[in-house]
Motif scaffolding. Structure first.
Motif, PDB file in Angstrom:
ATOM      1  N   THR A 124      34.442  34.377  14.921  1.00 31.56           N
ATOM      2  CA  THR A 124      34.066  33.718  16.168  1.00 31.56           C
ATOM      3  C   THR A 124      32.557  33.823  16.391  1.00 31.56           C
ATOM      4  OG1 THR A 124      36.216  34.155  17.184  1.00 31.56           O
ATOM      5  CG2 THR A 124      34.378  33.717  18.670  1.00 31.56           C
ATOM      6  N   VAL A 177      31.149  28.226  22.224  1.00 35.50           N
ATOM      7  CA  VAL A 177      32.017  29.123  21.460  1.00 35.50           C
ATOM      8  C   VAL A 177      32.678  28.351  20.328  1.00 35.50           C
ATOM      9  CG1 VAL A 177      33.981  30.707  21.537  1.00 35.50           C
ATOM     10  CG2 VAL A 177      32.474  30.495  23.534  1.00 35.50           C
ATOM     11  N   TRP A 178      32.528  28.897  19.115  1.00 30.07           N
ATOM     12  CA  TRP A 178      33.225  28.377  17.938  1.00 30.07           C
ATOM     13  C   TRP A 178      34.249  29.432  17.523  1.00 30.07           C
ATOM     14  CZ3 TRP A 178      28.107  27.701  18.935  1.00 30.07           C
ATOM     15  CH2 TRP A 178      27.565  26.413  18.810  1.00 30.07           C
ATOM     16  N   PRO A 179      35.524  29.284  17.908  1.00 31.12           N
ATOM     17  CA  PRO A 179      36.520  30.317  17.605  1.00 31.12           C
ATOM     18  C   PRO A 179      36.712  30.560  16.108  1.00 31.12           C
ATOM     19  CG  PRO A 179      37.324  28.814  19.299  1.00 31.12           C
ATOM     20  CD  PRO A 179      36.075  28.214  18.736  1.00 31.12           C
ATOM     21  N   HIS A 186      38.371  39.350  16.491  1.00 28.29           N
ATOM     22  CA  HIS A 186      38.114  37.905  16.459  1.00 28.29           C
ATOM     23  C   HIS A 186      37.125  37.537  15.357  1.00 28.29           C
ATOM     24  CE1 HIS A 186      40.001  38.399  20.311  1.00 28.29           C
ATOM     25  NE2 HIS A 186      38.924  38.932  20.866  1.00 28.29           N
TER      26      HIS A 186
END
Length: 210
Positions: free
Chosen positions: A71, A84-86, A68
């Motif tokens: 992220t 959460v900032w993907p 990921h």
């Protein structure tokens, strides 16, 4: 004889420090911030590579490198929430979870609000309260001298799912550089290596609340 020699060397190292775990906890209480690159490997070979940042009283920022990539997770101890900032900070979407949500827990079930070194040391101390502690042979990790300990809980006893820890502490700082955890079945759960450790770095004002 070998065990006696290890105990003697362990006692003499680091200025006659007879309880490295107590010293590690003491050092943690005096720091305000730390950062490290955390490389974890499970028994099945699954790997994570994360840049980890911590500031008291419990702010945590995780920047994922693998998997990921990009992220970012930030835990706010005041709001008791994980943002959460993907796709990276300041990029939409921004998601919010409670720390116990399975979507923001590690594959082993670890919560971000219990992921810091202080929480680890507390778990180890709890496990050894009625268990046993044995020194490991001194060695080096990334060319840094370390002292190791193996802590085993009473039969079938576990703390946060762990029955036995093996931990290696850098002799100059008593900061953990490697931790291995085992279940009650004696099988390895996870190996965690902490590299590029910096104690008390300065962070920008908006680093934990962008």
């Amino acid at each position: 004889m070998r065990i006696l020699l290890c105990i003697l060397a362990f006692t003499l190292s680091g200025g006659a420090m007879s309880d490295p775990l107590a010293e590690a906890e003491s050092r943690f209480r005096t720091l305000t911030t730390y950062q490290a690159t955390v490389h974890s490997t499970t028994s099945s070979g699954e790997q994570q590579l994360i840049r980890y940042f911590y500031r008291k009283p419990g702010w945590v920022r995780l920047e994922f490198i693998q998997p990921h990539a990009g992220t970012v997770l930030i835990y706010d101890p005041n709001a008791h929430q994980v943002r959460v900032w993907p796709f990276g900070v300041k990029r939409f979407p921004v998601l919010t979870f409670v720390p116990g949500n399975p979507l923001v827990r590690s594959p082993q079930g670890q919560r971000i609000d219990h992921s810091d070194i202080g929480s680890l040391l507390q778990n180890i101390q709890t496990l050894r309260l009625h268990g046993s502690t044995a020194p490991l042979a001194e060695t080096q990790i990334d060319a840094l001298p370390v002292s190791g300990l193996e802590i085993t809980g009473p039969a079938h006893d576990a703390v946060a799912g762990v029955h036995r820890y093996r931990i290696w502490l850098q002799q100059s700082t008593w900061f953990p550089l490697r931790v291995e955890s085992f279940g009650t079945n004696a099988r390895l759960i996870e190996t965690v290596d902490m590299k590029d450790v910096v104690i008390d770095p300065g962070f920008p004002e908006d680093f934990f609340h962008p």
